[in-house]
Design a protein around this motif. Structure first.
Motif, PDB file in Angstrom:
ATOM      1  N   ARG A 134       0.815  -1.218   0.000  1.00  0.00           N
ATOM      2  CA  ARG A 134       0.000   0.000   0.000  1.00  0.00           C
ATOM      3  C   ARG A 134       0.846   1.265   0.000  1.00  0.00           C
ATOM      4  O   ARG A 134       0.367   2.335  -0.353  1.00  0.00           O
ATOM      5  CB  ARG A 134      -0.921  -0.003   1.227  1.00  0.00           C
ATOM      6  N   ASN A 135       2.099   1.164   0.422  1.00  0.00           N
ATOM      7  CA  ASN A 135       2.977   2.334   0.481  1.00  0.00           C
ATOM      8  C   ASN A 135       4.014   2.253  -0.636  1.00  0.00           C
ATOM      9  O   ASN A 135       4.877   1.371  -0.629  1.00  0.00           O
ATOM     10  CB  ASN A 135       3.667   2.410   1.837  1.00  0.00           C
ATOM     11  N   VAL A 136       3.922   3.141  -1.608  1.00  0.00           N
ATOM     12  CA  VAL A 136       4.836   3.166  -2.746  1.00  0.00           C
ATOM     13  C   VAL A 136       5.240   4.610  -3.011  1.00  0.00           C
ATOM     14  O   VAL A 136       4.376   5.496  -3.061  1.00  0.00           O
ATOM     15  CB  VAL A 136       4.179   2.561  -4.010  1.00  0.00           C
ATOM     16  N   TRP A 137       6.535   4.874  -3.162  1.00  0.00           N
ATOM     17  CA  TRP A 137       6.983   6.225  -3.464  1.00  0.00           C
ATOM     18  C   TRP A 137       8.318   6.202  -4.204  1.00  0.00           C
ATOM     19  O   TRP A 137       9.109   5.272  -4.037  1.00  0.00           O
ATOM     20  CB  TRP A 137       7.070   7.067  -2.196  1.00  0.00           C
ATOM     21  N   PRO A 138       8.570   7.207  -5.037  1.00  0.00           N
ATOM     22  CA  PRO A 138       9.826   7.253  -5.785  1.00  0.00           C
ATOM     23  C   PRO A 138      10.949   7.844  -4.957  1.00  0.00           C
ATOM     24  O   PRO A 138      10.716   8.568  -3.976  1.00  0.00           O
ATOM     25  CB  PRO A 138       9.496   8.160  -6.972  1.00  0.00           C
ATOM     26  N   GLY A 139      12.187   7.545  -5.331  1.00  0.00           N
ATOM     27  CA  GLY A 139      13.341   8.100  -4.637  1.00  0.00           C
ATOM     28  C   GLY A 139      14.588   7.962  -5.482  1.00  0.00           C
ATOM     29  O   GLY A 139      14.544   7.545  -6.651  1.00  0.00           O
ATOM     30  N   ARG A 140      15.699   8.301  -4.880  1.00  0.00           N
ATOM     31  CA  ARG A 140      16.993   8.212  -5.553  1.00  0.00           C
ATOM     32  C   ARG A 140      18.029   7.766  -4.529  1.00  0.00           C
ATOM     33  O   ARG A 140      17.978   8.184  -3.375  1.00  0.00           O
ATOM     34  CB  ARG A 140      17.363   9.571  -6.144  1.00  0.00           C
ATOM     35  N   GLY A 162      22.994   7.603  -6.934  1.00  0.00           N
ATOM     36  CA  GLY A 162      22.337   8.497  -7.879  1.00  0.00           C
ATOM     37  C   GLY A 162      21.260   7.851  -8.717  1.00  0.00           C
ATOM     38  O   GLY A 162      20.500   8.549  -9.401  1.00  0.00           O
ATOM     39  N   ASP A 163      21.148   6.513  -8.680  1.00  0.00           N
ATOM     40  CA  ASP A 163      20.141   5.824  -9.487  1.00  0.00           C
ATOM     41  C   ASP A 163      18.734   6.144  -8.988  1.00  0.00           C
ATOM     42  O   ASP A 163      18.478   6.137  -7.770  1.00  0.00           O
ATOM     43  CB  ASP A 163      20.347   4.313  -9.430  1.00  0.00           C
ATOM     44  N   PRO A 164      17.775   6.369  -9.907  1.00  0.00           N
ATOM     45  CA  PRO A 164      16.369   6.507  -9.500  1.00  0.00           C
ATOM     46  C   PRO A 164      15.789   5.135  -9.182  1.00  0.00           C
ATOM     47  O   PRO A 164      16.083   4.147  -9.870  1.00  0.00           O
ATOM     48  CB  PRO A 164      15.704   7.121 -10.723  1.00  0.00           C
ATOM     49  N   ILE A 165      14.990   5.049  -8.142  1.00  0.00           N
ATOM     50  CA  ILE A 165      14.378   3.774  -7.743  1.00  0.00           C
ATOM     51  C   ILE A 165      12.972   4.044  -7.208  1.00  0.00           C
ATOM     52  O   ILE A 165      12.538   5.207  -7.086  1.00  0.00           O
ATOM     53  CB  ILE A 165      15.214   3.042  -6.661  1.00  0.00           C
ATOM     54  N   TRP A 166      12.268   2.966  -6.878  1.00  0.00           N
ATOM     55  CA  TRP A 166      10.981   3.055  -6.197  1.00  0.00           C
ATOM     56  C   TRP A 166      11.066   2.262  -4.902  1.00  0.00           C
ATOM     57  O   TRP A 166      11.737   1.218  -4.848  1.00  0.00           O
ATOM     58  CB  TRP A 166       9.858   2.493  -7.072  1.00  0.00           C
ATOM     59  N   CYS A 167      10.402   2.747  -3.867  1.00  0.00           N
ATOM     60  CA  CYS A 167      10.336   2.064  -2.574  1.00  0.00           C
ATOM     61  C   CYS A 167       8.910   1.600  -2.307  1.00  0.00           C
ATOM     62  O   CYS A 167       7.939   2.253  -2.718  1.00  0.00           O
ATOM     63  CB  CYS A 167      10.763   2.997  -1.442  1.00  0.00           C
ATOM     64  N   SER A 168       8.792   0.488  -1.615  1.00  0.00           N
ATOM     65  CA  SER A 168       7.467   0.030  -1.182  1.00  0.00           C
ATOM     66  C   SER A 168       7.574  -0.561   0.212  1.00  0.00           C
ATOM     67  O   SER A 168       8.623  -1.082   0.607  1.00  0.00           O
ATOM     68  CB  SER A 168       6.902  -1.014  -2.151  1.00  0.00           C
ATOM     69  N   ALA A 169       6.484  -0.467   0.978  1.00  0.00           N
ATOM     70  CA  ALA A 169       6.425  -1.027   2.337  1.00  0.00           C
ATOM     71  C   ALA A 169       4.995  -1.428   2.637  1.00  0.00           C
ATOM     72  O   ALA A 169       4.048  -0.680   2.343  1.00  0.00           O
ATOM     73  CB  ALA A 169       6.917  -0.021   3.365  1.00  0.00           C
ATOM     74  N   LYS A 170       4.837  -2.611   3.216  1.00  0.00           N
ATOM     75  CA  LYS A 170       3.506  -3.063   3.610  1.00  0.00           C
ATOM     76  C   LYS A 170       2.994  -2.238   4.786  1.00  0.00           C
ATOM     77  O   LYS A 170       3.771  -1.850   5.660  1.00  0.00           O
ATOM     78  CB  LYS A 170       3.544  -4.539   3.990  1.00  0.00           C
ATOM     79  N   ALA A 171       1.697  -2.020   4.808  1.00  0.00           N
ATOM     80  CA  ALA A 171       1.096  -1.257   5.908  1.00  0.00           C
ATOM     81  C   ALA A 171       1.328  -1.952   7.241  1.00  0.00           C
ATOM     82  O   ALA A 171       1.523  -1.298   8.272  1.00  0.00           O
ATOM     83  CB  ALA A 171      -0.395  -1.080   5.653  1.00  0.00           C
ATOM     84  N   SER A 172       1.350  -3.273   7.246  1.00  0.00           N
ATOM     85  CA  SER A 172       1.522  -4.025   8.488  1.00  0.00           C
ATOM     86  C   SER A 172       2.924  -3.896   9.067  1.00  0.00           C
ATOM     87  O   SER A 172       3.152  -4.237  10.224  1.00  0.00           O
ATOM     88  CB  SER A 172       1.204  -5.504   8.249  1.00  0.00           C
ATOM     89  N   GLU A 173       3.880  -3.422   8.245  1.00  0.00           N
ATOM     90  CA  GLU A 173       5.256  -3.258   8.696  1.00  0.00           C
ATOM     91  C   GLU A 173       5.526  -1.885   9.310  1.00  0.00           C
ATOM     92  O   GLU A 173       6.626  -1.614   9.786  1.00  0.00           O
ATOM     93  CB  GLU A 173       6.228  -3.477   7.530  1.00  0.00           C
ATOM     94  N   ILE A 174       4.519  -1.017   9.297  1.00  0.00           N
ATOM     95  CA  ILE A 174       4.681   0.345   9.811  1.00  0.00           C
ATOM     96  C   ILE A 174       4.039   0.440  11.186  1.00  0.00           C
ATOM     97  O   ILE A 174       2.833   0.220  11.339  1.00  0.00           O
ATOM     98  CB  ILE A 174       4.070   1.378   8.852  1.00  0.00           C
ATOM     99  N   GLU A 175       4.835   0.746  12.193  1.00  0.00           N
ATOM    100  CA  GLU A 175       4.354   0.879  13.577  1.00  0.00           C
ATOM    101  C   GLU A 175       3.940   2.322  13.809  1.00  0.00           C
ATOM    102  O   GLU A 175       4.755   3.248  13.720  1.00  0.00           O
ATOM    103  CB  GLU A 175       5.453   0.491  14.554  1.00  0.00           C
ATOM    104  N   ALA A 176       2.661   2.544  14.081  1.00  0.00           N
ATOM    105  CA  ALA A 176       2.144   3.889  14.342  1.00  0.00           C
ATOM    106  C   ALA A 176       1.743   3.990  15.807  1.00  0.00           C
ATOM    107  O   ALA A 176       1.056   3.107  16.337  1.00  0.00           O
ATOM    108  CB  ALA A 176       0.940   4.183  13.443  1.00  0.00           C
ATOM    109  N   TYR A 177       2.150   5.084  16.472  1.00  0.00           N
ATOM    110  CA  TYR A 177       1.852   5.231  17.891  1.00  0.00           C
ATOM    111  C   TYR A 177       1.784   6.710  18.249  1.00  0.00           C
ATOM    112  O   TYR A 177       2.302   7.570  17.534  1.00  0.00           O
ATOM    113  CB  TYR A 177       2.896   4.516  18.757  1.00  0.00           C
ATOM    114  N   ALA A 178       1.139   6.992  19.362  1.00  0.00           N
ATOM    115  CA  ALA A 178       0.930   8.378  19.774  1.00  0.00           C
ATOM    116  C   ALA A 178       2.240   9.028  20.188  1.00  0.00           C
ATOM    117  O   ALA A 178       3.118   8.384  20.761  1.00  0.00           O
ATOM    118  CB  ALA A 178      -0.073   8.431  20.930  1.00  0.00           C
ATOM    119  N   GLU A 179       2.354  10.307  19.900  1.00  0.00           N
ATOM    120  CA  GLU A 179       3.527  11.072  20.313  1.00  0.00           C
ATOM    121  C   GLU A 179       3.473  11.312  21.810  1.00  0.00           C
ATOM    122  O   GLU A 179       2.417  11.611  22.373  1.00  0.00           O
ATOM    123  CB  GLU A 179       3.565  12.406  19.573  1.00  0.00           C
ATOM    124  N   LEU A 180       4.612  11.143  22.479  1.00  0.00           N
ATOM    125  CA  LEU A 180       4.663  11.372  23.914  1.00  0.00           C
ATOM    126  C   LEU A 180       4.542  12.857  24.222  1.00  0.00           C
ATOM    127  O   LEU A 180       4.977  13.703  23.432  1.00  0.00           O
ATOM    128  CB  LEU A 180       5.977  10.847  24.496  1.00  0.00           C
TER     129      LEU A 180
END
Length: 389
Positions: free
Chosen positions: A302-308, A346-364
């Motif tokens: 679900r998470n896809v974005w370009p980068g270098r 310097g190569d252009p690439i794409w990144c991806s990450a599964k939503a289940s691999e992202i830990e989301a939590y409240a800011e202290l």
């Protein structure tokens, strides 16, 4: 929740350091009997200042230090107990063994200083050395010891003084990498039988994660997180703490309509679970991000974005890529994957990450002392006693 009166170590420490750049340490901590609390932070954060204040070597500007049922320092009440009367065992980074004494006499020093006969003090020291398998070193002098042996003797000397609190100031810093692992296990064994609280000041996150029951992180003179090692490793409160665990760390605002988080530094990420707060922190392991030469098609993560690729580094058995993009990211891949993809700086690439691999939590909440023995600032919610790698 603050432990009941008379239980372990309780301290509110406010110290003003002078010089060309004045610096204030202002924090609250507690350590329960039998508990090892690691104090972790970058250079200049205030770790050594905290230890010196508790030991009585640096005066408090404000606050109070209580060990068991005895107040050791309280400027407002005019109380100050000198270091030699604080019932503390201290192990310094350079160990500070008396080079002109044998190992036995080093261990016997505390009892002799309290007025015990030399024969009785040496006999008691011999018992301590035998208890910790150091009797074979009894007649040696510190220059004849290895680094690991000196560290063990210094710790046994501290324990032989029968302290109410152990203060360990970077006890493994003087050892090389090979010796640190072995000596770390030995340190854990020696300290495990101590019934009082122990404070371990260290700059090495591995020391903190493997030895401590709790980790107190200090940045800029204040506590930024106080939690068990599992929480520190999985849910870091600051970018510095995330860096210790090798995690990608982001802050952003929740868009409930789309179920996404709009990051402060640019970019959008979608975790599988969102906490019920408007501002969240996200932690993503470098191994959870996949690199592609072309944009992934439908049905991908679900998470896809370009980068270098900004940089490529060898880290033991893996390759770490520094990705410039929105968001920026650290990505770990195998050497085989690097060769297969033919990646270069310097190569252009794409990144991806599964939503289940992202830990989301409240800011202290921002750390703020709450009276001499109020709630510990920056305490992480939902901490547990186990360690999760």
């Amino acid at each position: 929740m603050t432990p009941p009166e008379g239980n372990g170590l309780e301290a509110r420490v406010v110290v003003q350091r002078g010089g060309t750049q004045p610096f204030t340490v202002d924090l609250t901590l507690h350590a329960e009997p039998g508990q090892l609390v690691a104090v972790l932070g970058p250079n200049g954060a205030g770790k050594s200042t905290l230890l010196r204040a508790i030991a009585g070597l640096t005066p408090l500007r404000a606050g109070r230090i209580r060990l068991c049922d005895r107040v050791l320092d309280d400027p407002d009440a005019g109380i100050w107990v000198p270091p030699e009367r604080r019932a503390m065992g201290v192990v310094f980074q350079d160990y500070r063994l008396f080079t002109t004494m044998t190992v036995r006499d080093n261990v016997a020093f505390a009892a002799a200083a309290r007025g015990h006969r030399r024969t009785a003090a040496r006999a008691a020291a011999q018992e301590w050395l035998e208890r910790f398998d150091l009797a074979g070193l009894a007649e040696r002098r510190p220059p004849q010891l290895s680094g690991g042996q000196a560290q063990r003797v210094a710790l046994v000397r501290a324990l032989a003084s029968r302290p109410a609190l152990l203060l360990l100031d970077e006890p493994l810093a003087a050892l090389d990498a090979t010796m640190r692992g072995t000596t770390r296990g030995e340190l854990a064994r020696l300290v495990s039988g101590f019934e009082g609280p122990t404070l371990l000041v260290t700059h090495d996150p591995l020391d903190a994660l493997l030895l401590a029951d709790r980790v107190l992180v200090i940045e800029g003179g204040v506590v930024t997180q106080d939690a068990d090692p599992a929480t520190i490793a999985r849910r870091p409160a600051t970018a510095y703490i995330a860096g210790l665990s090798g995690l990608n760390h982001y802050r952003g605002r929740v868009d409930r309509a789309s179920g996404t988080v709009r990051l402060d530094g640019g970019g959008v990420l979608t975790p599988s679970v969102l906490p019920p707060t408007s501002v969240v922190l996200l932690a993503v392991p470098p191994t959870a991000i996949t690199v592609h030469l072309q944009a992934p098609g439908p049905g991908s993560a679900r998470n896809v974005w370009p980068g270098r690729i900004g940089d490529i580094q060898q880290l033991h058995d893996r390759i770490r890529l520094q990705i410039e993009g929105t968001p920026r990211a650290l990505v770990d891949i195998t050497p085989a994957a690097l060769l297969h993809l033919g990646l270069r700086r310097g190569d252009p690439i794409w990144c991806s990450a599964k939503a289940s691999e992202i830990e989301a939590y409240a800011e202290l909440a921002p750390p703020a002392p709450a009276g001499p023995f109020g709630a510990v600032a920056g305490r992480a919610p939902g901490s547990s006693a186990s360690f999760r790698s």
